[in-house]
Design a protein around this motif. Structure first.
Motif, PDB file in Angstrom:
ATOM      1  N   GLY A 157     -19.261  22.258   2.560  1.00  0.00           N
ATOM      2  CA  GLY A 157     -20.023  23.435   2.938  1.00  0.00           C
ATOM      3  C   GLY A 157     -20.523  24.214   1.731  1.00  0.00           C
ATOM      4  O   GLY A 157     -21.677  24.641   1.679  1.00  0.00           O
ATOM      5  N   VAL A 158     -19.654  24.392   0.735  1.00  0.00           N
ATOM      6  CA  VAL A 158     -20.054  25.098  -0.488  1.00  0.00           C
ATOM      7  C   VAL A 158     -21.079  24.283  -1.256  1.00  0.00           C
ATOM      8  O   VAL A 158     -22.091  24.803  -1.733  1.00  0.00           O
ATOM      9  N   TYR A 159     -20.809  22.994  -1.392  1.00  0.00           N
ATOM     10  CA  TYR A 159     -21.723  22.106  -2.104  1.00  0.00           C
ATOM     11  C   TYR A 159     -23.098  22.123  -1.445  1.00  0.00           C
ATOM     12  O   TYR A 159     -24.126  22.246  -2.108  1.00  0.00           O
ATOM     13  N   ARG A 160     -23.126  22.019  -0.125  1.00  0.00           N
ATOM     14  CA  ARG A 160     -24.387  22.007   0.616  1.00  0.00           C
ATOM     15  C   ARG A 160     -25.181  23.285   0.377  1.00  0.00           C
ATOM     16  O   ARG A 160     -26.419  23.248   0.247  1.00  0.00           O
ATOM     17  N   SER A 161     -24.491  24.415   0.297  1.00  0.00           N
ATOM     18  CA  SER A 161     -25.188  25.692   0.155  1.00  0.00           C
ATOM     19  C   SER A 161     -25.920  25.809  -1.172  1.00  0.00           C
ATOM     20  O   SER A 161     -26.839  26.625  -1.306  1.00  0.00           O
ATOM     21  N   ARG A 162     -25.549  25.007  -2.146  1.00  0.00           N
ATOM     22  CA  ARG A 162     -26.249  25.031  -3.429  1.00  0.00           C
ATOM     23  C   ARG A 162     -27.621  24.382  -3.340  1.00  0.00           C
ATOM     24  O   ARG A 162     -28.506  24.679  -4.143  1.00  0.00           O
TER      25      ARG A 162
ATOM     26  N   ILE B 292     -29.258  23.180   0.008  1.00  0.00           N
ATOM     27  CA  ILE B 292     -30.022  23.426   1.228  1.00  0.00           C
ATOM     28  C   ILE B 292     -30.143  24.934   1.358  1.00  0.00           C
ATOM     29  O   ILE B 292     -29.444  25.591   2.130  1.00  0.00           O
ATOM     30  N   GLU B 293     -31.019  25.502   0.552  1.00  0.00           N
ATOM     31  CA  GLU B 293     -31.157  26.962   0.477  1.00  0.00           C
ATOM     32  C   GLU B 293     -32.635  27.316   0.331  1.00  0.00           C
ATOM     33  O   GLU B 293     -33.453  26.469  -0.020  1.00  0.00           O
TER      34      GLU B 293
ATOM     35  N   ASN C 269     -13.775  19.796   3.270  1.00  0.00           N
ATOM     36  CA  ASN C 269     -14.274  21.159   3.441  1.00  0.00           C
ATOM     37  C   ASN C 269     -13.218  22.177   3.073  1.00  0.00           C
ATOM     38  O   ASN C 269     -12.943  23.130   3.806  1.00  0.00           O
TER      39      ASN C 269
ATOM     40  N   ALA D 245     -26.493  15.691   0.642  1.00  0.00           N
ATOM     41  CA  ALA D 245     -27.365  16.795   0.244  1.00  0.00           C
ATOM     42  C   ALA D 245     -28.803  16.317   0.106  1.00  0.00           C
ATOM     43  O   ALA D 245     -29.743  17.008   0.526  1.00  0.00           O
TER      44      ALA D 245
ATOM     45  N   GLU E 287     -30.209  15.819   3.698  1.00  0.00           N
ATOM     46  CA  GLU E 287     -30.465  17.057   4.442  1.00  0.00           C
ATOM     47  C   GLU E 287     -31.582  17.877   3.810  1.00  0.00           C
ATOM     48  O   GLU E 287     -32.378  18.506   4.521  1.00  0.00           O
TER      49      GLU E 287
END
Length: 400
Positions: free
Chosen positions: A136-141, A143-144, A352, A381, A384
């Protein structure tokens, strides 16, 4: 191929095509230390720096990356960080010259101008033990909003080239766009380390405390100097990541020479300044590393409840090793589309933190993306981000 006299003369001064001071400032935030499977520092640190440059257009980025820096002396003989007095550097110059059929004096001129970069050595170290992975943290970097807006603009500008690459290599346009977006926010952050410095540092002063990868970096240093000779580049002027990755798609030098494509037809592979060459090169790389045209990248999956069966499926990690029937026999629940899939699958687990992990059934194409960066987090990543960019309405590319 030996350098021309003009090229030899370039080694006596610092300069050449590079990033402008404006972009260097935008890239100056300290990169996060890499954890297992992290993408290059230029991508990892980009979100924090990108806020200051969110309004930059693709055209502005391209203009910046073709700017010329005024030549300046950055190292002189006798500097503590210089390699000019190192016997091992001179020996390495001889080895590189012989292996790549380069003029030894020219190679030594390049290496003697290199400087030790402690930050590159530090960033090679693994994350501290106990560092929890978190999808979740990795994705937020990645997919922003900033990266997605930049991706939509890139998609609109280069859609024809993306589709041409898809037709030629079989790799979907959204996957190509996802890779370039994760790596450098579509060319905005390609790295501000001198490639000559970091590759020499990691060849001759690889940090202790982890497995020694200096042979790999010696190979890349040789490939870099060969590339400079072939393309008439000043070795001291090429910028990249802390590991020596170069350009929009962050290719290592050997990958540029082997997989780089002149996709814009100008007679030269230029991943620093040609997004079109980057598009073709990413597609070519993935096609040559196992991409299967028409296959999905993954399926949803419910893992088996039995711990032993689950452990058996997880043992090969990201390597597709089981048929859909074999996974079902071990207790995994797959959708109908996965049951009709004829290729092997892998049960891929993304942690996660303290929450329940994310699990998917990865195909050969998911594995192919990990040949670019050996991380399931990276691959998901890319997938997505590519989906977000390709499926977004055109109006989403405008700045708020």
């Amino acid at each position: 191929m030996k350098p021309s006299q003009r090229h030899l003369a370039l080694l006596s001064r610092w300069g050449g095509l590079s990033l402008s001071a404006a972009l260097l400032c935008a890239c100056s935030s300290t990169p996060l230390p890499p954890t297992e499977g992290e993408p290059p520092a230029s991508a990892v640190s980009a979100p924090s720096a990108a806020s200051a440059a969110a309004s930059a257009s693709t055209a502005q980025v391209e203009a910046v990356t073709t700017a010329v820096i005024t030549p300046q002396v950055l190292s002189t003989p006798g500097d503590a960080d210089s390699y000019s007095a190192r016997d091992d550097a001179r020996a390495l110059a001889r080895d590189i010259a012989q292996a790549h059929e380069l003029d030894e004096a020219w190679v030594w001129s390049a290496l003697s101008a290199a400087r030790y970069k402690s930050q590159a050595a530090r960033l090679m170290m693994p994350a501290p033990r106990g560092t929890a992975k978190n999808w979740g943290v990795y994705r937020s970097r990645f997919i922003e909003p900033i990266r997605i807006r930049a991706g939509i603009a890139f998609w609109q500008q280069y859609q024809a080239e993306l589709q041409r690459a898809q037709a030629q290599y079989g790799v979907p346009a959204e996957i190509i766009a996802g890779v370039i977006g994760v790596e450098t926010i579509y060319g905005r952050y390609t790295g501000n380390f001198r490639v000559l410095d970091v590759l020499t540092t990691l060849s001759l002063d690889f940090p202790t405390g982890r497995s020694d990868r200096s042979p790999f970096f010696k190979k890349e240093l040789g490939a870099f100097l060969k590339l400079c000779a072939e393309q008439q580049l000043a070795p001291d002027a090429v910028l990249g990541s802390y590991a020596g990755a170069i350009g929009w798609p962050q290719f290592m030098p050997s990958s540029i020479r082997r997989w780089g494509v002149d996709f814009d037809g100008d007679g030269q592979v230029n991943l620093q300044r040609s997004p079109v060459d980057a598009i073709g090169s990413v597609a070519h790389y993935l096609a040559e590393h196992g991409w299967r045209t028409g296959q999905p990248t993954f399926f949803d999956v419910t893992p088996p409840e039995d711990a032993a069966a689950r452990a058996k499926l997880l043992a090969p990690d990201i390597v597709p090793s089981f048929s859909a029937d074999e996974m079902r026999a071990l207790g995994a629940i797959l959708p109908d589309a996965a049951m009709q899939h004829t290729g092997p699958l892998a049960l891929v687990l993304l942690e996660n933190g303290e929450a329940a992990p994310t699990l998917i059934a990865g195909t050969q194409n998911f594995y192919a993306i990990t040949r670019y960066n050996q991380s399931s987090y990276y691959a998901l990543a890319v997938i997505e981000l590519g989906q977000a960019v390709s499926q977004a309405p055109a109006s989403s590319s405008s700045n708020p």
